[in-house]
Every structure is written in C-alpha cells, then in structure tokens.
Design an enzyme around this catalytic site. Sequence first.
Site, PDB file in Angstrom:
ATOM      1  N   ARG A 183       0.784  -1.228   0.000  1.00  0.00           N
ATOM      2  CA  ARG A 183       0.000   0.000   0.000  1.00  0.00           C
ATOM      3  C   ARG A 183       0.820   1.283   0.000  1.00  0.00           C
ATOM      4  O   ARG A 183       0.445   2.264  -0.654  1.00  0.00           O
ATOM      5  CB  ARG A 183      -0.937  -0.014   1.199  1.00  0.00           C
ATOM      6  CG  ARG A 183      -2.340   0.136   0.716  1.00  0.00           C
ATOM      7  CD  ARG A 183      -3.372   0.369   1.739  1.00  0.00           C
ATOM      8  NE  ARG A 183      -3.131  -0.317   2.985  1.00  0.00           N
ATOM      9  CZ  ARG A 183      -4.110  -0.786   3.738  1.00  0.00           C
ATOM     10  NH1 ARG A 183      -5.346  -0.677   3.332  1.00  0.00           N
ATOM     11  NH2 ARG A 183      -3.861  -1.338   4.890  1.00  0.00           N
ATOM     12  N   LYS A 218       1.192 -20.623   4.625  1.00  0.00           N
ATOM     13  CA  LYS A 218       0.335 -21.141   5.673  1.00  0.00           C
ATOM     14  C   LYS A 218      -0.053 -20.002   6.618  1.00  0.00           C
ATOM     15  O   LYS A 218       0.674 -19.024   6.654  1.00  0.00           O
ATOM     16  CB  LYS A 218       1.013 -22.261   6.439  1.00  0.00           C
ATOM     17  CG  LYS A 218       2.183 -21.795   7.341  1.00  0.00           C
ATOM     18  CD  LYS A 218       2.557 -22.844   8.322  1.00  0.00           C
ATOM     19  CE  LYS A 218       1.979 -22.584   9.677  1.00  0.00           C
ATOM     20  NZ  LYS A 218       2.816 -21.755  10.539  1.00  0.00           N
ATOM     21  N   HIS A 255       7.086 -24.530   4.379  1.00  0.00           N
ATOM     22  CA  HIS A 255       8.522 -24.303   4.155  1.00  0.00           C
ATOM     23  C   HIS A 255       9.380 -25.480   4.645  1.00  0.00           C
ATOM     24  O   HIS A 255      10.514 -25.634   4.226  1.00  0.00           O
ATOM     25  CB  HIS A 255       8.981 -22.963   4.754  1.00  0.00           C
ATOM     26  CG  HIS A 255       9.180 -22.978   6.236  1.00  0.00           C
ATOM     27  ND1 HIS A 255       8.145 -22.844   7.122  1.00  0.00           N
ATOM     28  CD2 HIS A 255      10.296 -23.114   6.997  1.00  0.00           C
ATOM     29  CE1 HIS A 255       8.624 -22.909   8.357  1.00  0.00           C
ATOM     30  NE2 HIS A 255       9.931 -23.064   8.311  1.00  0.00           N
ATOM     31  N   LYS A 302      13.191 -27.769   3.117  1.00  0.00           N
ATOM     32  CA  LYS A 302      14.451 -27.999   3.844  1.00  0.00           C
ATOM     33  C   LYS A 302      15.153 -29.199   3.218  1.00  0.00           C
ATOM     34  O   LYS A 302      14.527 -30.225   2.949  1.00  0.00           O
ATOM     35  CB  LYS A 302      14.170 -28.278   5.327  1.00  0.00           C
ATOM     36  CG  LYS A 302      13.660 -27.050   6.095  1.00  0.00           C
ATOM     37  CD  LYS A 302      13.450 -27.376   7.558  1.00  0.00           C
ATOM     38  CE  LYS A 302      12.704 -26.285   8.292  1.00  0.00           C
ATOM     39  NZ  LYS A 302      13.486 -25.112   8.637  1.00  0.00           N
ATOM     40  N   GLU A 359      11.633 -25.377  19.889  1.00  0.00           N
ATOM     41  CA  GLU A 359      12.188 -24.055  19.583  1.00  0.00           C
ATOM     42  C   GLU A 359      12.484 -23.312  20.871  1.00  0.00           C
ATOM     43  O   GLU A 359      11.748 -23.462  21.855  1.00  0.00           O
ATOM     44  CB  GLU A 359      11.181 -23.238  18.786  1.00  0.00           C
ATOM     45  CG  GLU A 359      10.829 -23.836  17.457  1.00  0.00           C
ATOM     46  CD  GLU A 359       9.795 -22.983  16.752  1.00  0.00           C
ATOM     47  OE1 GLU A 359      10.195 -22.113  15.984  1.00  0.00           O
ATOM     48  OE2 GLU A 359       8.601 -23.194  16.991  1.00  0.00           O
ATOM     49  N   HIS A 413       3.854 -28.754   9.480  1.00  0.00           N
ATOM     50  CA  HIS A 413       5.237 -29.241   9.522  1.00  0.00           C
ATOM     51  C   HIS A 413       5.359 -30.656  10.111  1.00  0.00           C
ATOM     52  O   HIS A 413       5.995 -31.529   9.530  1.00  0.00           O
ATOM     53  CB  HIS A 413       6.121 -28.291  10.335  1.00  0.00           C
ATOM     54  CG  HIS A 413       5.966 -26.848   9.939  1.00  0.00           C
ATOM     55  ND1 HIS A 413       5.741 -26.454   8.634  1.00  0.00           N
ATOM     56  CD2 HIS A 413       6.010 -25.705  10.661  1.00  0.00           C
ATOM     57  CE1 HIS A 413       5.657 -25.127   8.597  1.00  0.00           C
ATOM     58  NE2 HIS A 413       5.803 -24.655   9.804  1.00  0.00           N
ATOM     59  N   LYS A 457       7.428 -24.182  22.189  1.00  0.00           N
ATOM     60  CA  LYS A 457       8.215 -22.935  22.159  1.00  0.00           C
ATOM     61  C   LYS A 457       8.862 -22.764  23.532  1.00  0.00           C
ATOM     62  O   LYS A 457       8.471 -23.430  24.500  1.00  0.00           O
ATOM     63  CB  LYS A 457       7.289 -21.741  21.917  1.00  0.00           C
ATOM     64  CG  LYS A 457       6.479 -21.844  20.647  1.00  0.00           C
ATOM     65  CD  LYS A 457       7.032 -20.935  19.579  1.00  0.00           C
ATOM     66  CE  LYS A 457       6.178 -20.982  18.341  1.00  0.00           C
ATOM     67  NZ  LYS A 457       6.933 -21.064  17.109  1.00  0.00           N
TER      68      LYS A 457
END
Length: 487
Positions: free
Chosen positions: A43, A149, A179, A183, A217, A241, A331
Amino acid sequence: MGQTIVIFGASGDLTSRKLIPALFNLYCKERLPDGTRIVGVSRSEMTSQAWRDKLQGTTAQFSENGFDESKWSLFSQLVEYFPGDVNLSETFTRLDAFLSQLEGGALTGRMFYLAMAPQTYQTIVEQLGRAGMAKQSDAASWRRIVLEKPFGTDRASAIALNAFIHQWFDETQIYRIDHYLGKETVANIMVLRFANTIFEPIWNRNHIDNVQITAAEETIIGRRAGYYEKSGVLRDMFQNHLLQLLILTAMEAPSRFDPDTVRDEKVKVLRAIRPMTMQTAATDSLRSQYRTYRDEPDVDPRSQTATFGIVKFYLENWRWQGVPFYLRSGKAMSCRTTQIVIQFKKPPHFIFDSQKNVNPEANKLVLQIQPAEGIKLYFQTKTPDAGMAMRQTSLDFNFQSGLSATIPDSYQRLLLDVIQGDASLFARADEVELAWSVIDPIQQAWDSGVPPLSFYESGMWGPEQAFDWMEQQEGRQWFDVCPVFRK
Ligand code: BG6
C-alpha cells in the site's frame, strides 16, 4: 521468455527476511533463470529505488553467504515496486498494465506470491481472477499462485478456501507452501528411504517400536500473539510441519517422482491415521503453556492457548499397525532441534551380563532435520577391557562436513520449484483438507479443556508431565540429543 515474480506484501517481514534474500542468493549462485523480474506490491507510496534501498539493508542482514554489493546492484535492477491497495480493482488493472509494459510483450510466466495475512487471500485471488490475470494463454505465459500457511483454520474453512480459489485458478496453478518441505534434510528423508535398499526391509512394525518426531524451539511468541493466540501449537506446527514429517517417514515409495504420484502416496498416510476422539485425546495428547506466555503483549491473561503439545498417532495399515508415532513441539524450550527418531525394537533375548548392562538401549536412527543437519545411527558396542560390558555408540553423518557451501534456506528451493512448475513439495488441496481432518478433533478436545492445560518453565524441556506420560503410560522414553533441561 521470462518470468515475473509478483509479491503481495512487499513491506512485510516474510518478504524482507526470506523471499528477497532467497531470490538474491539464487541470483548470486546463477540459479535464478534469465528473464526473472521481481515486483513488490503494497500500500505505501514509495519509488522502486526507495524499496531497493530498504531491501539492501535487510538482505545484507538475512542473506546466508555474506553480502556482495556489486552483485546486489545488478540484482536490484530486476526489482520494481508497485504501490496499490489490494482491495481496489483498479489496482489490478493498473498492475496488469504495468507488468505487460515491463515484460515488453514477450511471453512471460507470472508467479503471484501472497506474502500477506491469510484474511486477504480471497480478496487477492478474486481481484486477480476478475482482472483476467489468472488465465494462462499458453505454456510460456503460465500463471501460478503461491499461498503461505495457514491455509484455513480447520477442515471446513480449508475446503471453502480451496473451492473459492478454484473458481479462478485450477489446482495445477496453486502452490501451498509448507517451508519444511523445502528444507534439504526433509527432502532427504525420501532420498534416504527410496534411494537406498538397506532401510526398507526394516522400516515397518516388525522392527520399529516407535517413532518420535520433535520440533522444539527456543523462541517465544513475542509480537505474534495476534496470530498465535488463535492458532496455538496444534495449528501452527502440527497441522503442517509435523504431519509432513510423519508422512515422509511413513509413506510408501511412489512409483515415480512426479507431483501427483508423490502426493497420492502422501495422502494415503493421512487417510490411514486413526481419528482421535474426545476419549483418546484425553489419554493420547498433552497440552501445556510456558509460564510467561500470558505476560506477553496482546496475550489474554487467562489464555488457554497451548505453546507445547504432544500427540500420539497410530496408522491403520499393514506397515505401521501398532507402532506409535509421537509428535511433540514446543516454544520457549531449552534448545532448538527438529528431529525424527526411529526407535527399533530391543533384542528379543539378551544373553550378556544383565547386571553390568542394565537396560541396554535399543537401536535408533536419528534424522536430525536442524540444526547440525545429519543422520545418526545408534547401536551397542563392547566397552574395551571391561568384560562383556557395553555402551551405546553411533555412526554419524553430517551434511555440512566436507561441503564448503551452507545448507540453503528452504525458500530458495521452493521458489525455483514454482518457476519450474514442480509442485511435488507443495501441499495439494486434498492433502491440506485431510491434514485438517486429522487435527480438528484434537483441537476440539483441547478447546473444550481435554486434556487439562499444564504449565512449564521457559528454558526447560516442556512440562515434567511429558516425561511421566512417556515413562509411566507409554512404558518408553524420549530420546533427545540436544541439551535437555529437566526441572
Ligand atoms: C512457522 C511457525 O511455520 O514455523 C513458527 O509459524 C515456527 O511458529 C516456524 O517458529 C519454525 O520454522 P523453522 O524453519 O525455524 O523450524
């Protein structure tokens, strides 16, 4: 002949952190096909030069192999900016004219990359369709659309989104990105299984006791609460995933490596997953939240969103009958690792001194997806000079050793595949819908409080309960290869 990559969401993070660095790296490696142009749409009013200047800084920061300014100045000539509001149809008529002018009437393919919030997908798809921009007149003037996604939030919304997009683009024009499939180590699962003969005879219920797939993670939610609060770990990591890793581990060998043959086999795995019920979700899944999650910006102070989860799946087919697949992700964990552990059965009869060899470990094959990408086979060997005492040792293969190049970011591979029209590593409509049918009943159970939410300390290896569950209920142990900090 050439191709134009049109990125909707030019000013977003995905574009600056992933897409442009990936395209630049491809350019530096001379893999970006001749005649490629990149047009960013968003934009804000800005000139092409202003956008290039902004991208230069971020590309230098996020590029994998250092940053070559002279190459950047050549690459940046391929980059243009087009300001426009995707809600206005006139944006698309102007954009179409702008692209035609840029392409100078030559036969040119166009990739429309939707690097924007999923709420905008239908608008952009419809605008492209109504402007006649989805039509492909011949093979060289292909039109392809790439969607990030999450693709829907459950099965019903994914079906509706597919039907909507199919009004304008047929399935062969649609590339749904996961993604993880870009890999190198993930693509290598198929190579390991289908380009070698030694694994296939033992890759089944007769030899494998269980499979553990983990994506841990260290990162926290940070500024992503707007998305994550509604998504949680199941929608964010499992539906895409982790299920993809399960599929690649469990699928039968396709007869050919072409997009539909590969995806036909993948879909069969999803169909074989035993559906979860409220009762099985109570015993076969765990959900947890890290303790400081509720203090993060825009998180509901009473949020029930899970940031850690475990789900046990069974596949109902001959190869995998009775073999549990444990999927786990979280996480704010003590280390970052994505790994697939194939745990083989223990020897049926143990002949060595069981006083000295307390509980000898079963063989394991660990596919280390990231970091320290590699493959490790664990087995027992004799401890020298210690009678028949034994210890676990390993054969170790590391992708990087011996290679001077770094492992490329997954977007490089995936962007090239779209240009080349190879959809093997992208989710097909039925695949994404079936993946949601696997997740929906678990999400429904979780949303109704089953099993109860537990909590874990950040920087630990998930909740204590996850260890107890595995040991006491399942009679097994997690196998982890990175620093695991247990409370
Ligand atoms: C994304 C999720 O799809 O994958 C993130 O939305 C997650 O929450 C990320 O952090 C993990 O990707 P990678 O490549 O770092 O393992």
